[in-house]
Write an enzyme that holds these catalytic residues in place. Structure first.
Site, PDB file in Angstrom:
ATOM      1  CD  GLU A 169      42.794 -24.620   5.431  1.00 19.52           C
ATOM      2  OE1 GLU A 169      42.696 -23.514   4.881  1.00 19.52           O
ATOM      3  OE2 GLU A 169      43.884 -25.086   5.808  1.00 19.52           O
TER       4      GLU A 169
ATOM      5  CG  ASP B 178      38.911 -24.903   1.874  1.00 18.14           C
ATOM      6  OD1 ASP B 178      37.724 -24.497   1.903  1.00 18.14           O
ATOM      7  OD2 ASP B 178      39.843 -24.222   1.412  1.00 18.14           O
ATOM      8  CB  ILE B 179      37.616 -25.941   7.556  1.00 22.31           C
ATOM      9  CG1 ILE B 179      37.532 -27.468   7.708  1.00 22.31           C
ATOM     10  CG2 ILE B 179      36.929 -25.240   8.706  1.00 22.31           C
ATOM     11  CD1 ILE B 179      38.239 -27.995   8.940  1.00 22.31           C
TER      12      ILE B 179
END
Length: 522
Positions: A432, A389-390
């Protein structure tokens, strides 16, 4: 006296025969309405008077005749009301014709009323055709014999036995006649009803066939000559009924593209060259109907697609007497089906594609996970998973806004796609977070792929001033492989990779963490 009794019986039977002929279509019966029962009583009472005029004359000394059979007949056809009316008419008539009242006439009238009432009850409440007649005849013989014995005493012994036999024989013969005419009348009525139904059905069928303008209906004889060409066929094919009736259906086959293939296959089956109606005759040899889609070229040259059903029409011996073809234009339906297939394909795609990033969504990932896990387990090959994920994406949205956050997700998705191999499966797992399935890759190969992905995102240099992991957008990733300890199902693979991702984030973000002994599920 006996001659008069026989004449009386003959006339009674003749009149009864005439009654059956005149009123054979009249629905007389126990359950008829009261008006009909009154008519029955009047008719049979009048017959009883007729017997007085032309057979045994009604005189003060005559007490024996066969009017009780007339009364029984009235009781049979109309129950108590009919029997009572007929007996009353006979009693009144006897009184008028005899001209005087004495013991003979009174006893005769009393016996007639008694027979009427008793036989009316018998025919109303007794079940069974022959039981009604026999019980009524026995009852009437007992009543008349009793009255005769009361009046004549021992003098009646000479005539009563023969009288009883004549009444019984005459009554049973009357019952046989009634039974015969009832059966005959019923058959004639049913025949007329069937004929009327047939005419009505034929009329309705003709109306249906001609009014079915949206359906082409073509009937032929056993040689394929057209005998029916309805309005729907005229509209569908462009020919008129006058042009087609009496002609062979082979002229229509010339416009059918598929007929050549059917001719070839059926000719091979028959071992000789078929043509015209012989083609469908051979098709229908093993089945009573044939259905298929056909392409027709109409009289104006336009091509349409139809659903054609051909059915054999057999005679009473089971031989084919002709054929009935029903065709409906399905050109628009075929076009609609093609459009529907395109729409379904589009809907299927939309249901498995993430609307924002245009990559597979969570639903697609779950489907691919099941399929790849089964393949990996069946063939005992590697399967690895990267969960990423970001980093600090909430802060990115707070700093740059949600529109910029959406743009960031799109850029990251494009970079991920460009970095992965063709067999790798990328999906937006949620928010995300992204997931990458790597069929054929072991844990080390998956870690290298994850590191390449992480480096690619970092080098893209998407600004992220509020990130705790740097000044550009970065990702954290966790990697797990199917053959690791503690993994028995696809859900274990997801949990292990997700746990490795969590450790990568807690260790400082912008890094890859491969699941190891410390990450194994206990």
């Amino acid at each position: 006296m006996m001659i008069n009794l026989v004449a009386n019986l003959s006339l009674m039977l003749a009149v009864s025969f005439l009654f059956s002929l005149i009123y054979k279509s009249k629905p007389f019966g126990i359950h008829s309405d009261i008006k009909t029962k009154m008519i029955v009583g009047v008719i049979y009472g009048s017959f009883g008077i007729l017997l007085m005029l032309f057979s045994v004359n009604a005189t003060p000394t005559v007490i024996l005749d066969f009017r009780q059979i007339v009364i029984i007949s009235a009781a049979f056809f109309g129950g108590i009301p009919s029997a009572l009316i007929s007996s009353l008419i006979i009693v009144i008539g006897r009184g008028i014709f005899s001209g005087t009242l004495n013991s003979s006439s009174i006893i005769a009238m009393t016996s007639a009323l008694t027979v009427g009432i008793g036989c009316g009850f018998i025919c109303t409440y007794t079940r069974g055709y022959w039981r009604k007649w026999i019980y009524s005849l026995v009852f009437s013989i007992i009543v008349v014999s009793t009255c005769t014995y009361i009046l004549l005493g021992d003098e009646g012994h000479a005539i009563l036995p023969l009288f009883g036999v004549l009444v019984m024989v005459g009554g049973l013969f009357k019952a046989i006649l009634v039974r015969y005419f009832m059966s005959t009348n019923k058959q004639e009525t049913e025949l007329r009803a069937n004929e009327e139904r047939y005419r009505l059905l034929h009329s309705h069928l003709e109306a249906i066939l001609q009014s079915a303008t949206g359906v082409a209906i073509i009937a032929t004889d056993h040689k394929g000559r057209i005998s029916l060409f309805n309005k729907g066929a005229e509209v569908l094919l462009g020919y008129t009924e006058q042009q087609m009736v009496g002609r062979s259906t082979s002229m229509l086959f010339d416009h059918v593209i598929e007929i050549s293939e059917l001719t070839r296959s059926q000719s091979e089956s028959a071992a000789y060259q078929l043509s015209g109606s012989e083609i469908f005759l051979n098709v229908l040899h093993t089945s009573n109907s044939y259905e298929s889609e056909w392409t027709y070229r109409k009289s104006d040259g336009n091509v349409i697609t139809v659903n054609l059903i051909v059915t054999s029409i057999t005679d009473s011996s089971g031989q084919a007497a002709g054929y009935l073809g029903v065709a409906t234009d399905i050109t628009e339906r075929k076009e609609a089906e093609a459009k529907m297939r395109e729409a379904n394909a589009m809907l299927q795609k939309l249901s498995t594609i993430d609307g924002l990033t245009d990559i597979p969504n969570r639903r697609s990932f779950d489907q691919d996970m099941i399929k790849l896990w089964e393949q990996s387990s069946k063939h005992d090959v590697e399967l690895s998973l990267i969960m990423l994920d970001i980093d600090c994406f909430k802060q990115y949205n707070d700093t740059y806004g949600h529109q910029s956050g959406d743009d960031c997700l799109k850029k990251v998705a494009r970079e991920l796609q460009s970095t992965l191999a063709n067999d790798d499966v990328l999906a937006r797992y949620g928010g995300e977070e992204f997931a990458i399935l790597l069929p054929g890759s072991d844990l080390e190969q998956a870690r290298i792929t994850a590191e390449r992905v992480r480096s690619q995102i970092e080098e893209t240099a998407i600004p992220h001033e509020s990130s705790k992991a740097g000044r550009v957008v970065s990702i954290s990733a966790g990697v797990a492989s199917r053959r690791q300890q503690g993994i028995a199902a696809s859900s274990d693979l997801v949990r292990l990779a997700d746990k490795a991702l969590y450790e990568a984030k807690t260790e400082g973000r912008n890094r890859v963490k491969a699941a190891g002994a410390a990450c194994a599920i206990k």
